[in-house]
Scaffold this active site. Sequence first.
Site, PDB file in Angstrom:
ATOM      1  N   ASP A   1       0.815  -1.212   0.000  1.00  0.00           N
ATOM      2  CA  ASP A   1       0.000   0.000   0.000  1.00  0.00           C
ATOM      3  C   ASP A   1       0.852   1.266   0.000  1.00  0.00           C
ATOM      4  O   ASP A   1       1.971   1.290   0.525  1.00  0.00           O
ATOM      5  CB  ASP A   1      -0.933   0.013   1.215  1.00  0.00           C
ATOM      6  CG  ASP A   1      -2.006  -1.056   1.125  1.00  0.00           C
ATOM      7  OD1 ASP A   1      -2.320  -1.485   0.001  1.00  0.00           O
ATOM      8  OD2 ASP A   1      -2.524  -1.466   2.181  1.00  0.00           O
TER       9      ASP A   1
ATOM     10  N   ARG B   1      -7.688   3.886   3.231  1.00  0.00           N
ATOM     11  CA  ARG B   1      -7.036   4.612   4.324  1.00  0.00           C
ATOM     12  C   ARG B   1      -6.470   5.908   3.764  1.00  0.00           C
ATOM     13  O   ARG B   1      -5.379   5.926   3.199  1.00  0.00           O
ATOM     14  CB  ARG B   1      -5.931   3.763   4.961  1.00  0.00           C
ATOM     15  CG  ARG B   1      -6.468   2.543   5.694  1.00  0.00           C
ATOM     16  CD  ARG B   1      -5.394   1.830   6.488  1.00  0.00           C
ATOM     17  NE  ARG B   1      -5.942   0.677   7.166  1.00  0.00           N
ATOM     18  CZ  ARG B   1      -5.972  -0.556   6.660  1.00  0.00           C
ATOM     19  NH1 ARG B   1      -5.460  -0.775   5.447  1.00  0.00           N
ATOM     20  NH2 ARG B   1      -6.490  -1.553   7.333  1.00  0.00           N
TER      21      ARG B   1
END
Length: 956
Positions: free
Chosen positions: A103, A338
């Site tokens: 990520d 996120r």
Amino acid sequence: MSPSSETAHGQRLVIVESPAKAKTIKGYLGPGYIVEASVGHIRDLPSTAAEVPDKYTGEVRRLGVDVDHDFAPIYVVNADKKSQVSKLKSLLAESDELFLATDEDREGEAIAWHLQQVLKPKVPVHRMVFHEITKTAIQEAVANPRELNQRLVDAQETRRILDRLYGFEVSPVLWKKVMPKLSAGRVQSVATRLVVERERERMAFHTASYWDLVGTFGTGRTPADAANPETFGARLASVDGKRIASGRDFGSDGRLKAGSTNTLHLDEQAARQLAAALEQTAFSVRSVESKPYRRSPYAPFRTTTLQQEASRKLGFGAKRTMQVAQKLYENGFITYMRTDSTTLSDTAVAAARAQVTQLYGADYLPDAPRTYASKVKNAQEAHEAVRPSGDRFRTPAETGLTGDDFRLYELIWMRTVASQMKDAVGQSVTVRVGGASADGRDVEFSASGKIITFHGFLKAYVEGADDPNAELDDRERRLPQVTQGDPLAAERITPEGHATKPPARYTEASLVKELEDREIGRPSTYASIIDTIIQRRYVFKKGTALVPSFLSFAVVNLLEKHFGRLVDYDFTAKMEDDLDRIAAGEAQSVPWLKRFYFGEGEGEGAAGAAAEAGNGDGDHLGGLKELVTDLGAIDAREISSFRISDSITLRVGRYGPYVERASEVEGEPGQRADIPDELPPDELTVELAEELLAKPSGDFELGPDPVSGNMLVAKDGRYGPYVTEILPEGTPKTGKNAVKPRTASLFKTMSLDTVTLEDALRLLSLPRVVGTDAEGAEITAQNGRYGPYLKRGTDSRSLTSEDQLFTITLDEALAIYAQPKQRGRAAAAPPLKELGTDPVSERPVVVKDGRFGPYVTDGETNATLRKDDEVETITPERGYELLAEKRARGPVKKVAKKAPAKKAAAKKTTTAKATATKTAAKKTAAKKTTTTKTATAKKTAAKKSAAARTTAADEG
């Protein structure tokens, strides 16, 4: 670099975090790519000293960080990841390039760095980043890799070391002074403090009562229609120019706030007298004020607003929201979940605007695209808002999703599309109605209305509210078309009483908002923080409210008095700023950690603003190390004691909370009583404490058994009241000749204060032999966990009442066995209550009575009612919430029995170590035997009331 063709580059290995993500990405890359998951972090600080390599000793071994050598972390490969690391190394050996595709945030960057450190690749390494998993995004990421961002890695590593030092240094203080196995954390302790402080406010709150009048006024015009109603309601606003007091005019002490001199506080008598004086009053319209109404769209979701709205609209907790969002992201339905950003890419804006035109028409599309600036300071790196993925948004119906996945995707899709629509516009109107009472007082009533003439974005999406009584943005209130001077007839004037309410407890949604508003921690971690404080029993849920336990009061009390700066809101927020400065390269990690831990490094300015923040209450020493070393000033008993009245004190002991009334005779033990599990602290009143202390507690001697002579006693245990016998001194409790005391639970019709010796003898006589059947098989009547039953060999049959245990005859028992055995469940009893249709499963929800008590079910999911839930009063919303929580927990995992695998490991040690291990093993075996032999006794001991423990244990 084309991802879809074999080239001279040969085979490329792409490593992501999760198997689901790997599966999706693999479909977008050509045959020259192998996509494999690391399955999260492969390396971290050791969780126990046993994981630390033998060359490290002392504090390094305890902390997993060498604080004396620039805070060098000791990283170890997680035991459960060693096989996966071996697999990755094997795949890397056959590859010509390595793509680290974790990520695109600090944690993802750190995982990529750890992979590089552990795998030690000898081939070219590329950092592959993307914020959505679509074919275009993945191919662009492969074609345009970047280098590893070492500053992000350093910032994440600093954060990890900081959290380790905080947790591993402060938690042992809690073990010594409050209770074993507790934990402290940089953000979790502050979050717990917020919940505790809100409960303190509720406990200190005094309710104020106030009254006003509500009038229904008629215009006298007919016929009326929806656009121009004949009557409308208005509330009393003023009397003789003085504003009528409302809830906002009162303080938490129940009194009018200072500066309320021009405010009139009506009580019930005054309100009723005024209503009577207005019965013959002629009213008229005194003023009509109209203002334009405009409401702009809400910004696209970022992590925290997604969690808040999913809580309001879907009933999801923060953890559940993130689990579903993670699944949607990994399967290519939404962008990375996120994020602190509300920005949309040009591609996303174009996709949203296209759907506005397609679904709502050109009239709803603004001339220029809307842009949203992030309100979050130090927003996460280069992320977009949470939105549907791709350059064309799939409508919810096109996704093929179901259940929670569909509902959350739909929420994200609606919010994103609405963000690119026109404002809602209309008119807001305020009408003032006046008249004179019979006793000459001048009164004014006020009514507010809102008309939306163009709904704009409200056609697509309306944001929810944390306050269930709040009015949503799309709600209209139409008033009749009146002008100043119009006469009105009062059809009804009614006195209404009100009472101020204490501040509402935090919900998961409102706690997330509070943490973000105070800039405490990273928004991406809030879900795990809330889950942690619930799992640690610092907080429990009552409905959707987060309620602090008495344990959390003791923990927060200690932290505030002796580690004040560590739980200070400003200090924690400024510490986050410092970590962001490290990420930006504006500060260095090691000097900052030195200042935090040792109180050094002021000249470097490394500790930043956080070093100067904090309330300074009890933490005058320089660094964390000194704080946790000097514990002499901490009085464990004082920390865990809270005064309820002059004579009653609440104490949080090592075995739970209890109330205590000191003995009038010096030196004699006081009176104690346990506090019920999950009792909200603001409900522990003096009256309830007195009631608890008045209840029977301890052991009640019933008399000797006429056969054995052993004293029979009644006790209150964790699983309810029971009777047992006291064995003579010297009776072996362990070993082959161990004797267990007879024990039996009281019937539902019995209670501790009424049970007799005769009752006890009957209960201890069970199981009762009813007789034998024609084949000589014995039939017994027994009382079990699920109620009374008959047993013949392995064949059990339920009885309908406990009394049958003593009254059922052999013939009656044989008649029961003559009936075919009910396979599966018995015939379904009618539901106790019907609640409506569940918004998730869309199936009817009912309350039923089960063997564990009443529960709610939609036919697919069952959820037992909690202690505070009553069949008579449970609402449909509460039923849906219990089912949602049960679904979020998933199916109960069966714990497999551990195989004895320690012997093989023991053989690898040296002779000396082997001898020590064998000795330890023998001790362990002996302990296990003892535990097994005295299981009942130990359980009974563990279930002794918390109040019965000695004061010495509390002082720890």
